[in-house]
Motif scaffolding. Structure first.
Motif, PDB file in Angstrom:
ATOM      1  N   LEU A  15       0.832  -1.212   0.000  1.00 23.87           N
ATOM      2  CA  LEU A  15       0.000   0.000   0.000  1.00 23.87           C
ATOM      3  C   LEU A  15       0.864   1.258   0.000  1.00 23.87           C
ATOM      4  O   LEU A  15       1.964   1.270   0.549  1.00 23.87           O
ATOM      5  N   HIS A  16       0.369   2.285  -0.643  1.00 16.68           N
ATOM      6  CA  HIS A  16       1.119   3.533  -0.736  1.00 16.68           C
ATOM      7  C   HIS A  16       0.429   4.639   0.071  1.00 16.68           C
ATOM      8  O   HIS A  16      -0.641   4.429   0.652  1.00 16.68           O
ATOM      9  N   LEU A  17       1.076   5.784   0.085  1.00 19.30           N
ATOM     10  CA  LEU A  17       0.581   6.919   0.861  1.00 19.30           C
ATOM     11  C   LEU A  17      -0.849   7.309   0.460  1.00 19.30           C
ATOM     12  O   LEU A  17      -1.645   7.702   1.320  1.00 19.30           O
ATOM     13  N   GLY A  18      -1.171   7.203  -0.813  1.00 18.35           N
ATOM     14  CA  GLY A  18      -2.531   7.506  -1.283  1.00 18.35           C
ATOM     15  C   GLY A  18      -3.544   6.549  -0.684  1.00 18.35           C
ATOM     16  O   GLY A  18      -4.615   6.968  -0.223  1.00 18.35           O
ATOM     17  N   VAL A  59      -1.529 -10.622  -0.040  1.00 17.59           N
ATOM     18  CA  VAL A  59      -2.595 -10.707   0.963  1.00 17.59           C
ATOM     19  C   VAL A  59      -2.005 -10.513   2.363  1.00 17.59           C
ATOM     20  O   VAL A  59      -2.519  -9.743   3.174  1.00 17.59           O
ATOM     21  N   ARG A  60      -0.885 -11.179   2.623  1.00 19.35           N
ATOM     22  CA  ARG A  60      -0.207 -11.029   3.926  1.00 19.35           C
ATOM     23  C   ARG A  60       0.194  -9.566   4.139  1.00 19.35           C
ATOM     24  O   ARG A  60       0.024  -9.012   5.218  1.00 19.35           O
ATOM     25  N   ALA A  61       0.753  -8.973   3.075  1.00 13.61           N
ATOM     26  CA  ALA A  61       1.225  -7.593   3.200  1.00 13.61           C
ATOM     27  C   ALA A  61       0.067  -6.660   3.546  1.00 13.61           C
ATOM     28  O   ALA A  61       0.190  -5.834   4.460  1.00 13.61           O
ATOM     29  N   VAL A  62      -1.058  -6.805   2.852  1.00 12.51           N
ATOM     30  CA  VAL A  62      -2.175  -5.892   3.136  1.00 12.51           C
ATOM     31  C   VAL A  62      -2.700  -6.125   4.559  1.00 12.51           C
ATOM     32  O   VAL A  62      -3.013  -5.177   5.271  1.00 12.51           O
ATOM     33  N   MET A  63      -2.742  -7.385   4.982  1.00 15.72           N
ATOM     34  CA  MET A  63      -3.209  -7.648   6.355  1.00 15.72           C
ATOM     35  C   MET A  63      -2.265  -6.963   7.353  1.00 15.72           C
ATOM     36  O   MET A  63      -2.729  -6.301   8.295  1.00 15.72           O
ATOM     37  N   ALA A  64      -0.963  -7.105   7.149  1.00 13.59           N
ATOM     38  CA  ALA A  64       0.003  -6.469   8.055  1.00 13.59           C
ATOM     39  C   ALA A  64      -0.163  -4.947   8.022  1.00 13.59           C
ATOM     40  O   ALA A  64      -0.045  -4.264   9.051  1.00 13.59           O
ATOM     41  N   GLU A  65      -0.457  -4.421   6.842  1.00 12.62           N
ATOM     42  CA  GLU A  65      -0.614  -2.966   6.710  1.00 12.62           C
ATOM     43  C   GLU A  65      -1.909  -2.472   7.368  1.00 12.62           C
ATOM     44  O   GLU A  65      -1.935  -1.395   7.983  1.00 12.62           O
ATOM     45  N   LEU A 285       4.690   3.375  10.994  1.00  4.66           N
ATOM     46  CA  LEU A 285       3.900   2.401  10.230  1.00  4.66           C
ATOM     47  C   LEU A 285       4.808   1.294   9.703  1.00  4.66           C
ATOM     48  O   LEU A 285       4.502   0.117   9.815  1.00  4.66           O
ATOM     49  N   ARG A 286       5.957   1.713   9.137  1.00  5.52           N
ATOM     50  CA  ARG A 286       6.861   0.724   8.554  1.00  5.52           C
ATOM     51  C   ARG A 286       7.344  -0.266   9.617  1.00  5.52           C
ATOM     52  O   ARG A 286       7.372  -1.471   9.393  1.00  5.52           O
ATOM     53  N   GLU A 287       7.666   0.280  10.786  1.00  7.09           N
ATOM     54  CA  GLU A 287       8.161  -0.612  11.852  1.00  7.09           C
ATOM     55  C   GLU A 287       7.087  -1.612  12.275  1.00  7.09           C
ATOM     56  O   GLU A 287       7.368  -2.784  12.490  1.00  7.09           O
ATOM     57  N   LYS A 288       5.853  -1.134  12.324  1.00  4.13           N
ATOM     58  CA  LYS A 288       4.778  -2.069  12.712  1.00  4.13           C
ATOM     59  C   LYS A 288       4.507  -3.078  11.601  1.00  4.13           C
ATOM     60  O   LYS A 288       4.240  -4.247  11.874  1.00  4.13           O
ATOM     61  N   ILE A 289       4.570  -2.623  10.337  1.00  2.41           N
ATOM     62  CA  ILE A 289       4.359  -3.556   9.220  1.00  2.41           C
ATOM     63  C   ILE A 289       5.371  -4.694   9.320  1.00  2.41           C
ATOM     64  O   ILE A 289       5.018  -5.879   9.228  1.00  2.41           O
ATOM     65  N   GLU A 290       6.633  -4.329   9.570  1.00  3.17           N
ATOM     66  CA  GLU A 290       7.682  -5.355   9.675  1.00  3.17           C
ATOM     67  C   GLU A 290       7.401  -6.309  10.828  1.00  3.17           C
ATOM     68  O   GLU A 290       7.558  -7.528  10.703  1.00  3.17           O
TER      69      GLU A 290
END
Ligand code: ADP
Ligand code: TRP
Length: 330
Positions: A15-18, A59-65, A285-290
């Motif tokens: 996901l991006h800033l938009g 799918v994993r990435a969006v869930m983490a985001e 956000l990035r730290e939590k995504i990781e």
């Protein structure tokens, strides 16, 4: 009774800033007030991204985001579209009364067949009925989406009302587009024109490192310093200011506005500040995504819990829909 909210984001990459400022941030705000269902539209992404290898990771990435942005599985239902087969069953039922003409007239269909002339699949044509099924399966009242989704929502209302009329029921309410922010934010890209988008190659991702962000922002298209006070801003400059307004303090925005008006603005300085403010917003956000991406167990627990709650709501709607249509056990 709380109003019901449904929205989803396709799993077509990070996901991006938009996505964050235009969609995700609103979801987070709504979860406290409404009965919210937020999902990952993995089936929808197959209409344009049919490669099996990428799907699961996205799918994993969006869930983490979702989780990193602050969606709380205790406050809302977070699920993966394909975990709720009732949605696809309702999709099939709705397709029986969705007409070729109206599906072909849909703007997003016309856009996509232009973009992928070698893959004009039936899923692309029936994208709006699947989206209607996502929304109607929970009998949603409100759907937080951007302006680009308004036609899909109009079609959802058409399909729901048609169903109600044909089968003499009041099963489906009329869902409305909803945005807690007005005016609607549209985050521009860094290439001078148009919006930030996954497929436009102009995006700042939530998971980008500070170095990536600095590099991308410093490379952003700008313009010459204005020569006369109150000179109208060119599109690339308007876009830089739009980004600044979205992420920086009002003092910062005012500072550069004043410099622009005084014809003393240095876009390099403005971009440096912009990059730092974007980094300040995205770093947590990035730290939590990781952190979430490293926790498979948590991701699958959240998805399982969400699927169970979503299916409970979906099963009841599907039962009523089938009953109305005369689909009964012998
Ligand atoms: P993309 O255009 O990058 O493929 P999607 O179409 O999957 O993104 O959009 C997911 C959500 O993010 C939608 O609700 C959409 O309105 C929102 N969104 C996407 N790009 C932007 C943007 N540049 N500015 C504001 N909101 C956006
Ligand atoms: N079509 C939406 C988009 O491209 C994603 C989506 C699928 C959706 N089903 C939905 C959004 C249901 C809201 C409700 O952004």
């Amino acid at each position: 009774m709380k109003q019901i909210v449904v929205s989803g984001i396709r799993s077509t990459g990070r996901l991006h800033l938009g996505n964050y400022l235009g969609a995700l941030r609103n979801f987070v705000q709504m979860q406290r007030e409404y009965n919210c269902f937020f999902f990952i539209a993995d089936l929808h992404s197959l209409t344009t991204h049919p490669t099996a290898a990428d799907l699961h990771g996205s799918v994993r990435a969006v869930m983490a985001e979702y989780l990193a942005a602050g969606l709380d599985p205790k406050q809302c239902t977070l699920y993966v579209q394909s975990d709720v087969p009732e949605t696809t069953e309702l999709y099939l039922l709705l397709n029986m009364n969705a007409y070729l003409g109206e599906l072909q007239r849909c703007t997003s269909f016309k856009d996509k067949i232009r973009k992928q002339p070698n893959n004009i699949n039936a899923g692309l044509l029936t994208y709006p009925t699947l989206m209607a099924a996502d929304i109607l399966i929970h009998r949603a009242n409100l759907v937080p989406v951007g302006k680009d989704q308004e036609q899909h929502l109009e079609m959802t209302r058409t399909f729901g009302l048609r169903f109600n009329r044909m089968y003499g029921t009041e099963l489906f309410p009329e869902p409305q587009a909803y945005n807690p922010q007005s005016p609607l934010v549209k985050i521009p890209g860094l290439d001078g024109t148009g919006k930030m988008g996954k497929s436009e190659g102009n995006a700042l991702y939530l998971s980008d490192s500070p170095e990536d962000i600095r590099k991308k922002v410093m490379r952003a298209v700008s313009d010459n310093t204005p020569k006369a006070p109150n000179e109208p801003k060119s599109e690339p400059v308007q876009n830089l200011f739009a980004l600044l307004r979205a992420v920086s303090s009002s003092d910062t925005v005012e500072f550069f506005e004043d410099q622009y008006q005084a014809c003393t603005i240095r876009y390099g300085d403005m971009k440096k500040q912009l990059a730092e403010d974007i980094i300040a917003l995205t770093t947590p956000l990035r730290e939590k995504i990781e952190m979430y991406l490293a926790d498979d167990r948590l991701l699958s627990d959240v998805a399982a819990m969400g699927a169970e709650a979503a299916r409970k709501s979906a099963k009841e709607t599907l039962r009523l829909a089938k009953e109305a249509m005369g689909i009964r056990k012998l």
